[in-house]
Structures are given as structure tokens and as C-alpha cells.
Design an enzyme around this catalytic site. Structure first.
Site, short mmCIF file in Angstrom:
data_model
loop_
_atom_site.label_atom_id
_atom_site.label_comp_id
_atom_site.label_asym_id
_atom_site.label_seq_id
_atom_site.Cartn_x
_atom_site.Cartn_y
_atom_site.Cartn_z
N GLU A 4 2.32 -1.79 -2.73
CA GLU A 4 1.62 -1.00 -1.71
C GLU A 4 0.13 -0.86 -2.00
OE1 GLU A 4 4.72 -0.48 -2.48
OE2 GLU A 4 5.70 -0.44 -0.53
N HIS A 24 12.86 9.21 2.01
CA HIS A 24 12.65 8.27 3.12
C HIS A 24 12.63 9.00 4.45
CE1 HIS A 24 13.91 5.57 -0.09
NE2 HIS A 24 13.46 4.55 0.60
#
Ligand SMILES: Cc1ncc(C[n+]2csc(CCOP(=O)(O)OP(=O)(O)O)c2C)c(N)n1
Ligand SMILES: [Mg+2]
Lengths: 325, 330
Positions: A60, A129
């Protein structure tokens, strides 16, 4: 007019911009042939090829660093962070590098980039999540933050975000991916920093964002049956923030309820409450009430997650109780 | 050994740049002591050969990404001394009008794409610039400087893998000065050569060079930059060097053994190069003249920087956004 789902609208909006501007490129994990984990980029790899729709490793920092370096040297990258919870592993690039570098360099560099990310709960994915992180992004000077609530706005706001010369965090409410709306023919282009008013009423104003907009609208229908006629404001863009529309709509009814998916503390509604209190205090007929996810990590079980995120029932109950007290 | 005229001209220029970096930073340090330079600052005294050697191998259109220890790299790209010194002093005639400070020197018009102060970040950002050059089909190369301590953060590893898989035109230059802040990097690193040994893991040739020998640095940098420009992908150079002072203004550097400091001072890149140039046929007068010219430049920059006004309040709210403003609401 055709109907598109929210997830189809993502690819539609991206394709609209990629066709008109060859400097628009996409990077992210599994966005290419796989079409994205949430299927938000289906068809783009086939149309634009692997050079413009580029799969990356699970890196990321590199994804967002690459987007930043490319944006400062002539491209308009659209980077995907699969789940917005993952911003925590690359927040330096977002909050320290992308957000600050224009200011620090006295305007020598600009960052025309978009970071798309699946945001929020409702899918029973558990605490890592499911979080709504719009308040993380909103508090950083130098970032624009856009959160569409329907498929049509996805296209128009995506176009505006990509054409904007500044970095835009584009949060896609995961719970909305399967929802559908009517899509007009031709190019769709919105303006960042414009709230909409999808419902007008006389008694109270519900100010909502992202996945909370359809819930606020459903709550408004039920409230109407109980004799409480609500306006619903879809904030759409936290930065820039259309305070004029919000102030006008709150002043018109005299009551403001925010409906926020983010956990309570420092949610966007707190900032709005402060603005309305300072600037429209004498138009208020009662307290500002924030309806938010409590200040907890999100639980996985459906029974618990449904209790945590503001539901239509909770919105209705809260409004009724407050209006009648 | 005798040198051709162009050869000696190039070498005298390498000497001049190193002397300029040295004298600039010494002056910056003096101005600290007078409290004219504020905040913190990280000097690269002793590491000039890396900056000078690599910059000489770059084209004006190439990009430098540096760290908070970035005065050398900024000046080596041809940025004039006055705005750099004025930036350190927080003046309106500073390189970024005082808004960035010592740790964030940037001059896009010189290809100096920024000095970054969060360890590791600019390695991935340099990858992005290199990706942009590759995508747009230019032959620009991104060069990214960082320290030995930086090889232990995740972004370093993400950047190496990313650059390798996309064959990006980026050259990573690790200035291995043996220390992170106050800790020896060898005490906290699993391998002997923190950058070069890791390069291997990403399919890159391990390149180690004497970072105090400007000719050697120029040599390896030229090869790596040419490779990148030719589309042959990234390189990792580990340049062994030493900072003469502490990590930053606050650090006297007492954790370093006297013997070690002495040994490295004896390998000071500038006297070493001075001797080499004399041996290769340059005259003492030439070298003295270079030094005088540099001192005149430093003195002038000092006067000009001191004459700068403090940045005005109109700068405070400027340039958050590309429209020049900072408005977040209507
Ligand atoms: C992410 C992060 N962690 C820690 C620091 C504090 N810090 C600043 S410089 C530095 C040492 C870096 O050492 P090295 O990479 O060897 O570079 P050098 O200072 O020797 O040039 C540290 C730990 C930081 N700026 N960023
Ligand atoms: Mg070091």
C-alpha cells in the site's frame, strides 16, 4: 436512461475519464484482469490494457507513493486501497506526504490524484474490514474527501475528483455496491463541495453521508407517516464542505440530526454541529442530535453489526424522541 | 598522470561542488550558533562526495529525491545558495518562502523534487516519478538518496520490489554513514551491507562504492543512470561514508568511538580529492582560487539571506490547494 449498480458505476465513471484523458492511469491490487475485489473495475483492463490498468503487489505504501510521484510529474493516477481500514498501513503517504507537500514547497508541486477505497460496514467482515474512516481523512489539511451515496453520483463525483488538481480520497460505501440507480445518457460531471437535497420537509433536517443517505431517506418516509416531515441532505463531499446548503436546510426546519457511519468521536457530524451552532444558533428550535456508530470497533456478527451502525429504526426512534421531548 | 582539458575541467568542477557544499554547511552551522538558523538541521558534512558525484552524472531533466539531510543534494543540483540559506533562516526569500524549512528543500525547476523527513516514504514516491517517465516515454531518471537506517523500514522493501517488477528508471543511493540517529546500524540490522545485501533479494546487483571518493561515485552513478535511461531498470548503490558531526543540531555525536571518528576524518573526501587533483596535474593556485570563489559565494549568500524579510501573513493560508488557497468550505 439505464440502470446501473453502484459497483458498475465505478467502472463506468473511470472509463468515462480514461477515454478523454490518456494521463489517467489506475493502480491497485487485483484491479486488472480480476476486475477488483469488489468488481469495481470490471472491463477496464480489457478496454485500456495492462499499462493503464496496472496490478500491483500488496504494497500500500508503494501504491500510494507511486501515485504521488506520478501525480507530481504529469499523470493523473487513480489508486485503489482495497479496504479503507488498510489506510492505516500507508497513512504516512496520505497524511504526511500527499497532503502536506504542496503547502511545504510553497506551491511548487500539485497532486492531481484520486485514492479510491471500499469503506464502511454492513458486510459482516469484522472490525478490520468494516470501519468508516471518512473522519480520518477529513481531519487532514490538504485532502479532499468525497463519499457518494448512489450510482449516479459515483460517476459525476468520480469525474470531478479525477479532473480536480488536488488529491481526493474517494470512499465507496461497500454496503452500497449492489444498489441501483438511473443513469442519464452522456457525460456526467459534478462539482466537488456540493451537497444535494434529495428530500424536502418542514420539520427536521437529516444530514447524512454515503451509506447513511438511503437509510435517512427510508427513515424520513417512516417519520412522515408519524407526522414528522423531514428534509434529507446528502453531504457528498466532506472537503470541500457545502456548509451553505447545510446551514440553509437546517435553518429552514430548525432541527438538525446527523446520520454518521463513523464511530462517534470526531465524526464529521461533530464539525457540522459546531458550524451550525456558531452560525445558525438562533434558527435552531432544539438541540442538534448526532446519530452515529457507537465508539467501538465494529463486531462481525450480523446481529451485533446491525445494532452498531445507525439503522432506519434507530434514526426514526431518535428523531421521534427528540422532536417530542 | 596528465589529464585532457575537458577531463580536468570536469574534475575541478567536482572539487568546486564539494567545497561549496562543505563551506555552505559550515556557514549554516555558524548561523545556528548565532540563532539565525532556527529549528533543527541535519548536516551532511563529510558526505559531500556522494551528492557531488551522483549529481554530476544526472541530466537537468532528471529528478532528485532526498531526505532531511538534503542541503548537499539541493545545492548539487544547481540550486543557488541564497534561497537555501534563507529557507534555513525562515525568510521570505527562502526556497519555499520559509514554509518548508531545512528538512523539506525543494526546487522543481532544478529537478530537486523534494526532501522528505519521514523515513522511507520518498523511495516509493521516487518510484512513482520513474513510473511516470516510463509511462510518458520520456528518458528521465529518478535518483533517490537515503541512509543506512532507512533500509529497515517497510517502504524501502516495497520500493525495491516495485521498482524491480516494473523495471523502473530509478537509482537508489544509500549513503551508509554507519549510524541511524544514535545507534549503529550494524547493531540493529540482519546483514552486513544494509542496502547492497538487500538489493540481491530483489534481483538487483549489489553495488558498493567508496562514498568518499567522488570519482568512484561518479563512475557507478553514471553506469546506473545510463542503465535506467536505457530501460534496463533500477539500481541500488551503497556508498560508504561518514558524517563528521552528530545526527542533527542537538546531537554532539558522543556515541561514536574516537578512533572511528579519527579514521574517517583522515578519509575526508575533500582533502583526499585535493591531493588527487594535485597529483593529476592541477595547481595549488587553481584549487585555492576555487576555494576563494566559494567563500565569496557563501559570504554573499549569507548577506542576501540575512537581508530577507520574515514571510508575511499572506503566506500562511496560501497553497494548500492547487488554486493557491486553503478554503475547505463555502
Ligand atoms: C518513520 C520515521 N521513524 C523515525 C524517524 C526519526 N529519524 C529521523 S532521521 C533517523 C535516522 C535515519 O538514519 P539513516 O537512514 O541512516 O539516515 P541518516 O540520518 O544517517 O542520513 C530517524 C530514526 C523518522 N523521521 N521517520
Ligand atoms: Mg545513517
Amino acid at each position: 436512461m439505464a440502470q446501473l449498480t453502484f459497483r458498475e458505476a465505478i467502472a463506468h465513471g473511470l472509463a468515462q475519464e480514461m477515454r478523454r484523458d490518456p494521463s489517467v492511469v489506475m493502480i491497485g491490487e487485483d484491479i486488472g484482469a480480476a476486475g477488483g475485489v469488489f468488481k469495481g473495475t470490471v472491463g477496464l483492463f480489457e478496454e485500456f490494457g495492462p499499462v493503464r490498468v496496472r496490478d500491483t503487489p500488496i504494497s500500500e505504501q508503494a501504491i500510494l507513493g507511486a501515485a504521488m510521484g506520478a501525480a507530481m510529474t504529469g499523470l493523473r493516477p487513480v489508486a485503489e486501497v482495497m479496504f479503507s481500514d488498510f489506510f492505516a498501513v500507508c497513512w504516512d503517504i496520505v497524511a504526511n506526504e500527499i497532503a502536506k507537500s504542496r503547502y511545504m514547497t510553497n506551491g511548487q508541486v500539485s497532486f492531481p490524484l484520486v485514492i479510491r477505497s471500499g469503506n464502511g460496514g454492513g458486510l459482516r467482515f469484522g472490525a478490520q474490514h468494516s470501519q468508516s474512516v471518512e473522519n480520518w481523512a477529513m481531519m487532514v489539511p490538504g485532502l479532499k474527501v468525497v463519499v457518494p451515496s448512489n450510482a449516479r453520483d459515483v460517476i459525476g463525483l468520480m469525474a470531478a475528483a479525477i479532473r480536480d488538481p488536488d488529491p481526493v480520497i474517494f470512499l465507496e460505501a461497500k454496503a452500497l455496491y449492489p444498489t441501483k440507480s438511473e443513469i442519464p445518457e452522456g457525460e456526467i460531471l459534478d462539482t466537488l463541495g456540493t451537497a444535494t437535497v434529495p428530500r424536502s420537509g418542514a420539520d427536521a433536517t437529516l444530514v447524512a453521508l454515503g451509506a447513511m443517505v438511503p437509510r435517512a431517506l427510508a427513515a424520513a418516509e417512516e417519520l412522515a407517516e408519524q407526522g414528522i416531515d423531514c428534509t434529507v441532505v446528502d453531504v457528498r463531499s466532506l472537503v470541500p464542505l457545502d456548509t451553505q446548503t447545510i446551514l440553509r436546510e437546517v435553518s429552514a426546519t430548525g432541527r438538525m440530526f446527523t446520520v454518521e457511519e463513523n464511530p462517534r468521536l470526531c465524526g464529521w457530524g461533530a464539525e457540522l454541529s459546531s458550524i451550525v451552532t456558531e452560525e445558525a444558533f438562533y434558527d435552531l428550535d432544539g438541540p442538534i442530535v448526532r446519530i452515529t456508530t457507537p465508539h467501538i470497533p465494529l463486531p462481525a456478527a450480523d446481529a451485533l453489526e446491525d445494532l452498531a451502525i445507525p439503522s432506519v429504526e434507530r434514526i426514526v426512534e431518535t428523531v421521534v424522541k427528540s422532536m417530542n421531548s | 598522470m596528465t589529464m585532457t582539458t575537458s577531463h580536468i575541467t570536469a574534475k575541478l568542477e567536482l572539487y568546486r561542488v564539494q567545497v561549496a557544499l562543505r563551506e555552505f554547511e559550515r556557514r549554516a552551522h555558524d548561523l545556528f550558533l548565532e540563532n539565525l538558523v532556527k529549528g533543527t538541521s541535519h548536516l551532511g558534512l563529510g558526505q559531500e562526495a556522494v551528492a557531488a558525484g551522483v549529481a554530476a552524472a544526472m541530466r537537468p531533466t532528471d529528478w532528485t529525491f532526498a531526505t532531511y539531510r538534503g542541503h548537499n543534494h539541493t545545492l548539487a543540483r544547481g540550486v543557488p545558495m541564497t534561497p537555501v540559506l534563507a529557507e534555513l533562516m525562515g525568510r521570505s526569500n527562502g526556497l519555499m518562502a520559509g514554509k518548508g524549512g531545512s528538512m523539506h528543500l525543494t526546487s522543481v525547476e532544478h529537478g530537486m523534487m523534494g526532501s522528505y523527513a519521514i523515513i522511507g516514504a520518498h523511495l516509493v514516491i521516487a518510484c512513482g516519478a520513474a513510473w511516470s517517465a516510463q509511462y510518458r516515454g520520456t528518458d528521465q531518471v529518478a535518483v533517490c538518496f537515503f541512509g543506512d537506517g532507512t533500509t529497515n523500514i517497510g517502504a524501502f522493501h516495497e520500493a525495491l520490489n516495485f521498482a524491480a517488477i516494473w523495471k523502473l528508471p530509478v537509482v537508489f543511493v544509500c549513503e551508509n554513514n554507519l549510524y541511524m540517529e544514535y545507534t549503529r546500524t550494524s547493531d540493529i540490522t540482519a546483514v552486513e551491507h544494509p542496502a547492497a545485501d538487500r538489493a540481491r533479494a530483489y534481483g538487483l546487483e549489489p553495488i558498493i562504492v567508496d562514498g568518499n571518493d567522488v570519482d568512484a561515485v561518479f563512475e557507478v552513478a553514471s553506469t546506473a543512470i545510463d542503465r535506467a535511461r536505457a530501460g534496463e531498470g533500477p539500481s541500488m548503490i551503497e556508498a560508504k561514508t561518514y558524517r563528521h558531526g552528530g545526527h542533527s543540531r542537538a546531537d554532539p555525536g558522543k556515541y561514536r568511538p574516537d578512533e572511528e571518528v579519527k579514521a574517517w576524518l583522515a578519509r575526508d573526501p575533500i582533502p583526499m580529492y585535493h591531493s588527487r587533483l594535485l597529483a593529476e596535474g592541477a595547481s595549488e593556485e587553481q584549487l585555492v582560487a576555487i576555494h576563494h570563489a566559494v567563500m565569496a559565494e557563501v559570504d554573499l549568500a549569507t548577506e542576501e539571506a540575512k537581508a530577507g524579510t520574515p514571510p508575511g501573513p499572506e503566506l500562511l493560508m496560501k497553497d494548500v490547494w492547487a488554486d493557491g488557497g486553503s478554503q475547505w468550505r463555502n
